[in-house]
Design a protein around this motif. Structure first.
Motif, PDB file in Angstrom:
ATOM      1  N   LYS A 116       0.486  -1.375   8.876  1.00 37.94           N
ATOM      2  CA  LYS A 116      -0.141  -2.115   7.774  1.00 37.94           C
ATOM      3  C   LYS A 116      -0.070  -1.318   6.478  1.00 37.94           C
ATOM      4  N   ILE A 119       3.540  -1.505   4.919  1.00 42.22           N
ATOM      5  CA  ILE A 119       4.069  -2.748   4.348  1.00 42.22           C
ATOM      6  C   ILE A 119       3.184  -3.342   3.258  1.00 42.22           C
ATOM      7  N   SER A 120       1.948  -2.856   3.110  1.00 40.06           N
ATOM      8  CA  SER A 120       1.026  -3.449   2.146  1.00 40.06           C
ATOM      9  C   SER A 120       1.046  -2.675   0.832  1.00 40.06           C
ATOM     10  N   SER A 121       0.186  -3.080  -0.088  1.00 35.80           N
ATOM     11  CA  SER A 121       0.134  -2.431  -1.397  1.00 35.80           C
ATOM     12  C   SER A 121      -1.300  -2.455  -1.920  1.00 35.80           C
ATOM     13  N   GLU A 124      -5.468  -2.597  -0.267  1.00 42.67           N
ATOM     14  CA  GLU A 124      -5.242  -2.816   1.164  1.00 42.67           C
ATOM     15  C   GLU A 124      -4.429  -1.673   1.762  1.00 42.67           C
ATOM     16  N   LYS A 125      -3.433  -1.214   1.027  1.00 45.19           N
ATOM     17  CA  LYS A 125      -2.614  -0.095   1.492  1.00 45.19           C
ATOM     18  C   LYS A 125      -3.453   1.172   1.615  1.00 45.19           C
ATOM     19  N   ALA A 128      -5.776   0.987   4.685  1.00 46.67           N
ATOM     20  CA  ALA A 128      -5.030   1.169   5.933  1.00 46.67           C
ATOM     21  C   ALA A 128      -4.563   2.613   6.079  1.00 46.67           C
ATOM     22  N   GLY A 179       7.039   3.778   3.579  1.00 47.42           N
ATOM     23  CA  GLY A 179       5.832   3.219   2.976  1.00 47.42           C
ATOM     24  C   GLY A 179       5.131   4.130   1.998  1.00 47.42           C
ATOM     25  N   LYS A 227       8.492  -7.589   5.025  1.00 45.98           N
ATOM     26  CA  LYS A 227       7.828  -7.757   3.734  1.00 45.98           C
ATOM     27  C   LYS A 227       8.105  -9.139   3.147  1.00 45.98           C
ATOM     28  N   PHE A 230       5.915 -11.613   4.978  1.00 44.75           N
ATOM     29  CA  PHE A 230       4.511 -11.502   4.588  1.00 44.75           C
ATOM     30  C   PHE A 230       4.275 -12.058   3.186  1.00 44.75           C
ATOM     31  N   ALA A 231       5.304 -11.988   2.339  1.00 44.57           N
ATOM     32  CA  ALA A 231       5.159 -12.450   0.955  1.00 44.57           C
ATOM     33  C   ALA A 231       5.205 -13.968   0.847  1.00 44.57           C
TER      34      ALA A 231
END
Length: 232
Positions: A116, A119-121, A124-125, A128, A179, A227, A230-231
């Motif tokens: 997580k 792949i997140s930003s 949230e990134k 995680a 990441g 990604k 998810f987008a």
């Protein structure tokens, strides 16, 4: 089939398949390795052997299929208890077995947090990534309590928890680079970094796990696909 009537359905970059290979190699078992084409055409043998999830790894022993990586580890430990390095799970201590299974399950949390974070930003990134670091610090404390180089408590041989965690030396650097993750260094987790070095130097682990650069190149492509999904 190998001399033990063994065949492993695998995929070279799967950490779960690598766990199964490591267990077989630690036991010194000979087996046939069948690499699956997971993205284009799964084999009829895989679909027949694991009709529920249709996933690797699957160990086939004399025509019978055993699915899921840690189930495979326990199976080979029970069928061949005295082979190779000996017992992977403690035999005479129910509490130690329960503890080992708990920490083996714990790696699902670490895997989810690291994926997580990769792949997140944004916030949230960061959340995680913080969770991933907390999980790694928890591993450091457990490793300290075991008193050895490995989670098994031994200075020379891996056990059940080591196999469950064995993908970390390859996948954490991969996720970190892709990441841009923060990970605790040797100052924070010296025992965990010593364990990572010991696993990567193990003669049984080397053939079971992929080349680091090949894994990185492959994972970069897969992450871009994830990604995009998810987008959407």
């Amino acid at each position: 089939m190998g001399e033990e009537g063994l065949k492993l359905l695998s995929f070279w970059s799967s950490p779960y398949a690598c766990r199964a290979r490591l267990a077989l190699d630690l036991k010194g078992l000979r087996y046939d390795l069948q690499e699956e084409d997971l993205f284009n055409a799964k084999s009829a043998l895989l679909l027949e052997s694991n009709p529920v999830h249709k996933k690797i790894p699957v160990l086939i022993h004399n025509g019978k299929a055993i699915c899921e990586s840690m189930n495979i580890v326990e199976y080979v430990d029970e069928v061949w208890p005295d082979r190779g390095t000996g017992f992977l799970l403690p035999r005479d201590d129910a509490f130690a077995r329960a503890t080992a299974r708990f920490w083996a399950d714990f790696f699902l949390s670490l895997t989810a947090a690291s994926f997580k974070a990769a792949i997140s930003s944004g916030e949230e990134k960061e959340r995680a990534n913080d969770e991933m670091i907390q999980d790694m610090v928890a591993l450091e404390r457990f490793l300290e309590s075991q008193g050895g180089v490995f989670f098994s408590g031994s200075n020379t041989s891996m056990g059940f928890v080591d196999i469950a965690a064995s993908f970390l030396p390859w996948w954490i650097p991969t996720y970190t680079e892709i990441g841009r993750l923060r990970v605790p260094g040797p100052d924070t987790c010296p025992l965990l970094h010593r364990w990572i070095a010991a696993v990567k130097d193990s003669p049984e682990a080397k053939p079971a796990f992929p080349d680091q650069q090949e894994l990185l190149d492959f994972t970069k492509v897969r992450f871009e696909d994830v990604k995009k999904r998810f987008a959407q």
